[in-house]
Design a protein around this motif. Structure first.
Motif, PDB file in Angstrom:
ATOM      1  N   MET A   1       0.845  -1.169   0.000  1.00 29.49           N
ATOM      2  CA  MET A   1       0.000   0.000   0.000  1.00 29.49           C
ATOM      3  C   MET A   1       0.893   1.236   0.000  1.00 29.49           C
ATOM      4  SD  MET A   1      -2.784   1.171   2.891  1.00 29.49           S
ATOM      5  CE  MET A   1      -3.577  -0.391   2.868  1.00 29.49           C
ATOM      6  N   ASP A   2       0.605   2.184  -0.886  1.00 34.07           N
ATOM      7  CA  ASP A   2       1.436   3.386  -0.948  1.00 34.07           C
ATOM      8  C   ASP A   2       1.137   4.313   0.225  1.00 34.07           C
ATOM      9  OD1 ASP A   2      -1.056   4.343  -1.697  1.00 34.07           O
ATOM     10  OD2 ASP A   2      -0.354   5.405  -3.466  1.00 34.07           O
ATOM     11  N   SER A   3       2.062   5.255   0.477  1.00 34.74           N
ATOM     12  CA  SER A   3       1.955   6.105   1.663  1.00 34.74           C
ATOM     13  C   SER A   3       0.751   7.038   1.607  1.00 34.74           C
ATOM     14  CB  SER A   3       3.239   6.909   1.866  1.00 34.74           C
ATOM     15  OG  SER A   3       3.420   7.828   0.817  1.00 34.74           O
ATOM     16  N   LYS A   4       0.365   7.486   0.405  1.00 33.26           N
ATOM     17  CA  LYS A   4      -0.797   8.378   0.293  1.00 33.26           C
ATOM     18  C   LYS A   4      -2.076   7.634   0.686  1.00 33.26           C
ATOM     19  CE  LYS A   4      -3.292  11.480  -2.727  1.00 33.26           C
ATOM     20  NZ  LYS A   4      -3.466  12.043  -4.045  1.00 33.26           N
ATOM     21  N   ASN A   5      -2.224   6.416   0.221  1.00 34.15           N
ATOM     22  CA  ASN A   5      -3.395   5.612   0.551  1.00 34.15           C
ATOM     23  C   ASN A   5      -3.430   5.302   2.049  1.00 34.15           C
ATOM     24  OD1 ASN A   5      -5.723   4.146   0.256  1.00 34.15           O
ATOM     25  ND2 ASN A   5      -4.728   2.353  -0.622  1.00 34.15           N
ATOM     26  N   LYS A   6      -2.264   5.004   2.609  1.00 32.29           N
ATOM     27  CA  LYS A   6      -2.181   4.704   4.035  1.00 32.29           C
ATOM     28  C   LYS A   6      -2.514   5.943   4.867  1.00 32.29           C
ATOM     29  CE  LYS A   6       0.635   2.122   7.258  1.00 32.29           C
ATOM     30  NZ  LYS A   6       1.872   1.424   7.478  1.00 32.29           N
ATOM     31  N   GLN A   7      -2.053   7.109   4.425  1.00 31.54           N
ATOM     32  CA  GLN A   7      -2.347   8.352   5.137  1.00 31.54           C
ATOM     33  C   GLN A   7      -3.836   8.667   5.073  1.00 31.54           C
ATOM     34  OE1 GLN A   7      -0.040  11.728   3.888  1.00 31.54           O
ATOM     35  NE2 GLN A   7      -0.578  12.907   5.699  1.00 31.54           N
ATOM     36  N   GLN A   8      -4.484   8.383   3.953  1.00 29.37           N
ATOM     37  CA  GLN A   8      -5.925   8.591   3.839  1.00 29.37           C
ATOM     38  C   GLN A   8      -6.680   7.689   4.808  1.00 29.37           C
ATOM     39  OE1 GLN A   8      -6.537   7.964  -0.372  1.00 29.37           O
ATOM     40  NE2 GLN A   8      -6.502  10.168  -0.791  1.00 29.37           N
ATOM     41  N   LYS A   9      -6.205   6.441   4.968  1.00 28.59           N
ATOM     42  CA  LYS A   9      -6.846   5.529   5.918  1.00 28.59           C
ATOM     43  C   LYS A   9      -6.713   6.038   7.346  1.00 28.59           C
ATOM     44  CE  LYS A   9      -6.898   1.128   5.578  1.00 28.59           C
ATOM     45  NZ  LYS A   9      -6.553  -0.296   5.518  1.00 28.59           N
ATOM     46  N   VAL A  10      -5.528   6.541   7.696  1.00 30.64           N
ATOM     47  CA  VAL A  10      -5.321   7.082   9.035  1.00 30.64           C
ATOM     48  C   VAL A  10      -6.224   8.298   9.248  1.00 30.64           C
ATOM     49  CG1 VAL A  10      -3.654   8.236  10.540  1.00 30.64           C
ATOM     50  CG2 VAL A  10      -2.991   6.178   9.295  1.00 30.64           C
ATOM     51  N   SER A  11      -6.317   9.173   8.244  1.00 29.20           N
ATOM     52  CA  SER A  11      -7.176  10.351   8.344  1.00 29.20           C
ATOM     53  C   SER A  11      -8.632   9.946   8.519  1.00 29.20           C
ATOM     54  CB  SER A  11      -7.018  11.237   7.113  1.00 29.20           C
ATOM     55  OG  SER A  11      -5.707  11.751   7.042  1.00 29.20           O
ATOM     56  N   LEU A  12      -9.066   8.917   7.809  1.00 31.65           N
ATOM     57  CA  LEU A  12     -10.432   8.419   7.967  1.00 31.65           C
ATOM     58  C   LEU A  12     -10.641   7.897   9.385  1.00 31.65           C
ATOM     59  CD1 LEU A  12     -13.215   7.716   6.867  1.00 31.65           C
ATOM     60  CD2 LEU A  12     -12.241   5.571   5.987  1.00 31.65           C
ATOM     61  N   GLY A  13      -9.658   7.213   9.916  1.00 33.68           N
ATOM     62  CA  GLY A  13      -9.746   6.720  11.289  1.00 33.68           C
ATOM     63  C   GLY A  13      -9.897   7.853  12.283  1.00 33.68           C
ATOM     64  N   VAL A  14      -9.156   8.944  12.070  1.00 36.04           N
ATOM     65  CA  VAL A  14      -9.243  10.102  12.969  1.00 36.04           C
ATOM     66  C   VAL A  14     -10.624  10.751  12.864  1.00 36.04           C
ATOM     67  CG1 VAL A  14      -8.350  12.431  13.385  1.00 36.04           C
ATOM     68  CG2 VAL A  14      -6.767  10.541  13.026  1.00 36.04           C
ATOM     69  N   VAL A  15     -11.140  10.905  11.660  1.00 41.19           N
ATOM     70  CA  VAL A  15     -12.474  11.491  11.480  1.00 41.19           C
ATOM     71  C   VAL A  15     -13.523  10.620  12.168  1.00 41.19           C
ATOM     72  CG1 VAL A  15     -14.269  11.996   9.770  1.00 41.19           C
ATOM     73  CG2 VAL A  15     -11.923  12.765   9.383  1.00 41.19           C
ATOM     74  N   LEU A  16     -13.433   9.314  11.985  1.00 42.73           N
ATOM     75  CA  LEU A  16     -14.399   8.411  12.613  1.00 42.73           C
ATOM     76  C   LEU A  16     -14.314   8.475  14.134  1.00 42.73           C
ATOM     77  CD1 LEU A  16     -14.110   5.320  10.239  1.00 42.73           C
ATOM     78  CD2 LEU A  16     -16.045   6.898  10.438  1.00 42.73           C
ATOM     79  N   ILE A  17     -13.116   8.602  14.690  1.00 43.73           N
ATOM     80  CA  ILE A  17     -12.987   8.655  16.144  1.00 43.73           C
ATOM     81  C   ILE A  17     -13.522   9.981  16.675  1.00 43.73           C
ATOM     82  CG2 ILE A  17     -10.697   9.615  16.652  1.00 43.73           C
ATOM     83  CD1 ILE A  17     -11.956   6.309  18.035  1.00 43.73           C
ATOM     84  N   LEU A  18     -13.383  11.049  15.904  1.00 45.11           N
ATOM     85  CA  LEU A  18     -13.963  12.336  16.313  1.00 45.11           C
ATOM     86  C   LEU A  18     -15.491  12.281  16.313  1.00 45.11           C
ATOM     87  CD1 LEU A  18     -11.582  14.848  14.490  1.00 45.11           C
ATOM     88  CD2 LEU A  18     -11.621  14.251  16.930  1.00 45.11           C
ATOM     89  N   ILE A  19     -16.059  11.604  15.327  1.00 44.02           N
ATOM     90  CA  ILE A  19     -17.510  11.394  15.302  1.00 44.02           C
ATOM     91  C   ILE A  19     -17.929  10.565  16.510  1.00 44.02           C
ATOM     92  CG2 ILE A  19     -19.409  10.281  14.049  1.00 44.02           C
ATOM     93  CD1 ILE A  19     -17.897  11.069  11.438  1.00 44.02           C
ATOM     94  N   ALA A  20     -17.155   9.532  16.820  1.00 36.91           N
ATOM     95  CA  ALA A  20     -17.456   8.673  17.966  1.00 36.91           C
ATOM     96  C   ALA A  20     -17.431   9.472  19.264  1.00 36.91           C
ATOM     97  CB  ALA A  20     -16.454   7.518  18.037  1.00 36.91           C
TER      98      ALA A  20
END
Length: 122
Positions: free
Chosen positions: A1-20
């Motif tokens: 997995m390239d670093s841009k895709n991995k960074q997008q996944k981490v960003s999605l995780g942060v957004v989801l945790i903020l919603i939580a």
């Protein structure tokens, strides 16, 4: 997995945790209103609180799919900071210097964890 895709996944995780964290705080606010109420009104607020908090847990579980628990779980503490704001706005609770300083530490810690999570993906 390239670093841009991995960074997008981490960003999605942060957004989801903020919603939580937000849903969890809103659920607790509903419980507080329910505890201060009476009759069916209180029961409905308890149910709303359980639904919001439950939805928050589902968002938290989804967030863990996209990031590290050691980064995301502490970010749930942002819910404490939000609770101080909600308490002031909806319950006329005072915001003291101690609360502001504590909230500042919570926010600073979450920002640092977010930075670390993004650095690990690069």
């Amino acid at each position: 997995m390239d670093s841009k895709n991995k960074q997008q996944k981490v960003s999605l995780g942060v957004v989801l945790i903020l919603i939580a964290a937000t849903l969890s705080s809103l659920g607790q606010l509903a419980w507080k209103f329910g505890a201060d109420g009476t009759g069916n009104y209180a029961f409905i607020l308890y149910i709303i609180g359980f639904i919001a908090a439950g939805a928050g847990m589902f968002f938290m579980m989804a967030a863990f799919r996209y990031g590290e628990v050691s980064i995301l779980q502490p970010m749930m503490s942002l819910g404490f900071a939000l609770s101080i704001l909600l308490g002031a706005v909806f319950l006329n609770e005072s915001i003291t210097w101690y609360k502001l300083i504590g909230t500042g530490f919570i926010i600073a810690g979450s920002v640092l964890l977010g930075i670390e999570g993004n650095e690990e993906t690069i």
